[in-house]
Scaffold this motif. Structure first.
Motif, mmCIF file in Angstrom:
data_model
loop_
_atom_site.group_PDB
_atom_site.id
_atom_site.type_symbol
_atom_site.label_atom_id
_atom_site.label_comp_id
_atom_site.label_asym_id
_atom_site.label_seq_id
_atom_site.Cartn_x
_atom_site.Cartn_y
_atom_site.Cartn_z
ATOM 1 N N ALA A 1 0.813 -1.271 -0.004
ATOM 2 C CA ALA A 1 0.043 0.030 -0.041
ATOM 3 C C ALA A 1 0.898 1.123 -0.053
ATOM 4 C CB ALA A 1 -0.952 0.048 1.305
ATOM 5 N N ARG B 1 2.113 1.536 -3.657
ATOM 6 C CA ARG B 1 1.150 2.069 -4.287
ATOM 7 C C ARG B 1 0.670 3.516 -4.170
ATOM 8 N NH1 ARG B 1 -0.580 -1.613 -7.905
ATOM 9 N NH2 ARG B 1 -0.400 -3.588 -7.472
ATOM 10 N N SER C 1 -3.592 -11.591 -6.238
ATOM 11 C CA SER C 1 -4.404 -10.359 -6.618
ATOM 12 C C SER C 1 -3.310 -9.213 -6.692
ATOM 13 C CB SER C 1 -5.435 -10.315 -5.632
ATOM 14 O OG SER C 1 -4.847 -9.663 -4.373
ATOM 15 N N GLN C 2 -3.814 -8.090 -7.344
ATOM 16 C CA GLN C 2 -3.083 -7.053 -7.701
ATOM 17 C C GLN C 2 -2.776 -6.312 -6.037
ATOM 18 O OE1 GLN C 2 -4.803 -4.474 -10.302
ATOM 19 N NE2 GLN C 2 -4.125 -5.648 -11.983
ATOM 20 N N ASN C 3 -3.504 -6.924 -5.108
ATOM 21 C CA ASN C 3 -3.065 -6.423 -3.698
ATOM 22 C C ASN C 3 -1.917 -6.999 -2.976
ATOM 23 O OD1 ASN C 3 -5.256 -4.303 -3.995
ATOM 24 N ND2 ASN C 3 -6.856 -5.841 -3.301
ATOM 25 N N GLU C 4 -1.618 -8.139 -3.562
ATOM 26 C CA GLU C 4 -0.654 -8.985 -2.832
ATOM 27 C C GLU C 4 0.663 -8.893 -3.561
ATOM 28 O OE1 GLU C 4 -2.960 -13.044 -1.444
ATOM 29 O OE2 GLU C 4 -3.054 -12.379 -3.658
#
Length: 143
Positions: A3, A6, A33-36
């Motif tokens: 985070a 990003r 996922s794109q969060n990982e």
């Protein structure tokens, strides 16, 4: 950590979900996922600074959240060559050294080196990857 990467305004335009350069694509894990995970196009970052002399740097730094109190940080340099003999290993080492010394340890140390205890998982590897080669270092950060 992902985070923070990003949301960093200096990095945001250099983030890539697809890890590709010179016609070579590296898939970290198709189940993530794109969060990982997040990929930062390091050489584009340095080119975007418009310095008179652009420091040599690797293609990507990729951070993967292991979801178990650790992150893996992959440093990747990709070359589209027919044979590893065509690689100039000294230049690749210089790209890794500059990326570690400046990008990781100076420019973005508050994000990339401030998350725990680093454990080197692998040395520089030059491996044939289809029609190209990829050199990589993997570092795990244990929180």
């Amino acid at each position: 950590m992902i985070a923070k990467i990003r949301n960093n305004p200096r990095l945001r335009i250099y983030l890539r979900d697809r890890i590709e350069d010179e016609g070579i694509e590296v898939v970290i894990d198709g189940n993530l996922s794109q969060n990982e995970y997040v990929g930062v196009k390091v050489d584009d970052y340095y080119n975007g600074l418009h310095q008179p002399t652009v420091p040599k740097s690797v293609d990507y730094v990729v951070v993967v959240d292991n979801s178990c109190d650790s992150y893996n940080l992959y440093i990747l340099e990709m070359k589209n060559v027919n044979s590893p003999q065509k690689l100039v290993i000294k230049d690749i080492h210089e790209k890794f050294a500059n990326t570690i010394a400046d990008f990781l340890s100076e420019e973005f140390k508050e994000i990339l080196l401030n998350v725990g205890i680093p454990v080197l998982l692998g040395n520089t590897i030059v491996r044939k990857a289809g029609k190209g080669s990829c050199a990589a270092i993997c570092i795990r950060y244990v929180i």
